[in-house]
Scaffold this active site. Structure first.
Site, mmCIF file in Angstrom:
data_model
loop_
_atom_site.group_PDB
_atom_site.id
_atom_site.type_symbol
_atom_site.label_atom_id
_atom_site.label_comp_id
_atom_site.label_asym_id
_atom_site.label_seq_id
_atom_site.Cartn_x
_atom_site.Cartn_y
_atom_site.Cartn_z
ATOM 1 N N THR A 253 1.197 -0.826 0.024
ATOM 2 C CA THR A 253 -0.196 0.173 0.188
ATOM 3 C C THR A 253 0.829 1.409 -0.425
ATOM 4 O O THR A 253 2.534 0.803 0.103
ATOM 5 C CB THR A 253 -1.219 0.218 1.131
ATOM 6 N N VAL B 180 0.920 4.409 0.888
ATOM 7 C CA VAL B 180 1.058 5.001 2.325
ATOM 8 C C VAL B 180 2.245 4.274 3.634
ATOM 9 O O VAL B 180 3.402 4.837 3.866
ATOM 10 C CB VAL B 180 -0.131 4.919 3.697
ATOM 11 N N CYS B 181 2.239 2.923 3.441
ATOM 12 C CA CYS B 181 3.036 1.406 3.816
ATOM 13 C C CYS B 181 4.116 1.860 3.282
ATOM 14 O O CYS B 181 5.654 1.942 4.152
ATOM 15 C CB CYS B 181 2.736 0.288 3.925
ATOM 16 N N ALA B 182 4.166 1.842 1.969
ATOM 17 C CA ALA B 182 5.755 2.057 1.613
ATOM 18 C C ALA B 182 6.389 3.196 1.614
ATOM 19 O O ALA B 182 7.687 3.686 2.232
ATOM 20 C CB ALA B 182 5.077 1.828 0.206
ATOM 21 N N SER C 271 6.266 5.293 4.290
ATOM 22 C CA SER C 271 6.425 4.976 5.566
ATOM 23 C C SER C 271 7.613 4.439 5.862
ATOM 24 O O SER C 271 8.534 4.679 6.343
ATOM 25 C CB SER C 271 6.025 4.328 7.396
#
Length: 166
Positions: free
Chosen positions: A57, A59-61, A63
């Site tokens: 996803t 946002v995860c990437a 972060s």
């Protein structure tokens, strides 16, 4: 248990995050090369646990990329990025992005980390995945900072986590 949202849809976690000034629970996770690692393997190091639902996803990437960039300036600190993704997916991401400052760890095998840390999502579309959380642990394994991100689609507060290490 924490009440969080995924794009406004209410969901909750199975418990509460580890308490500040208490020992972080021991864990056993897998590296992208399928080696088992434990919290105690990092004894004497400060840790930033960047925890999220899936590396696939945006946002995860983001972060992971963000902490990778900031980790270069941190002394005696490891950034551990934890999800329930397969180690193969984590390895593919790290290699494609050429990220060297963070370590990817997977909770897919025994799925105990999310329960022990109180951050597994209990309901909704991301049920059984890990919620977005940042936990900072000192050299002795004591929790210095924790943030349960209320909206899963939002990035964590990187600066608050990093300030606890100054």
């Amino acid at each position: 248990m924490a009440n969080i949202t995924l794009k406004g849809e209410a969901c909750k976690t199975v418990g509460n995050l580890p308490e500040i000034n208490k020992k972080a629970p021991e864990f056993q996770l897998l590296t992208p090369s399928l080696e088992k690692v434990k919290l105690s393997d990092y004894s004497g190091k400060r840790l930033i646990l960047n925890i999220f639902p899936s590396i696939d996803t945006n946002v995860c990437a983001t972060s992971v990329r963000n902490f990778n960039q900031r980790a270069k300036d941190l002394n005696n600190t490891e950034v551990l990025c934890v999800s329930r993704d397969l180690p193969f997916a984590q390895k593919r991401f790290i290699e494609a992005e050429e990220l060297k400052e963070v370590k990817m760890l997977s909770d897919f095998q025994n799925q105990q980390f999310g329960k022990d840390y109180g951050l597994e999502i209990e309901n909704g579309p991301f049920k059984n995945l890990l919620s977005r959380v940042v936990i900072v642990v000192d050299e002795d394994g004591k929790v210095l900072h924790s943030q349960q991100v209320k909206e899963i689609a939002d990035e964590p507060d990187y600066l608050s986590a990093l300030k606890t290490l100054l």
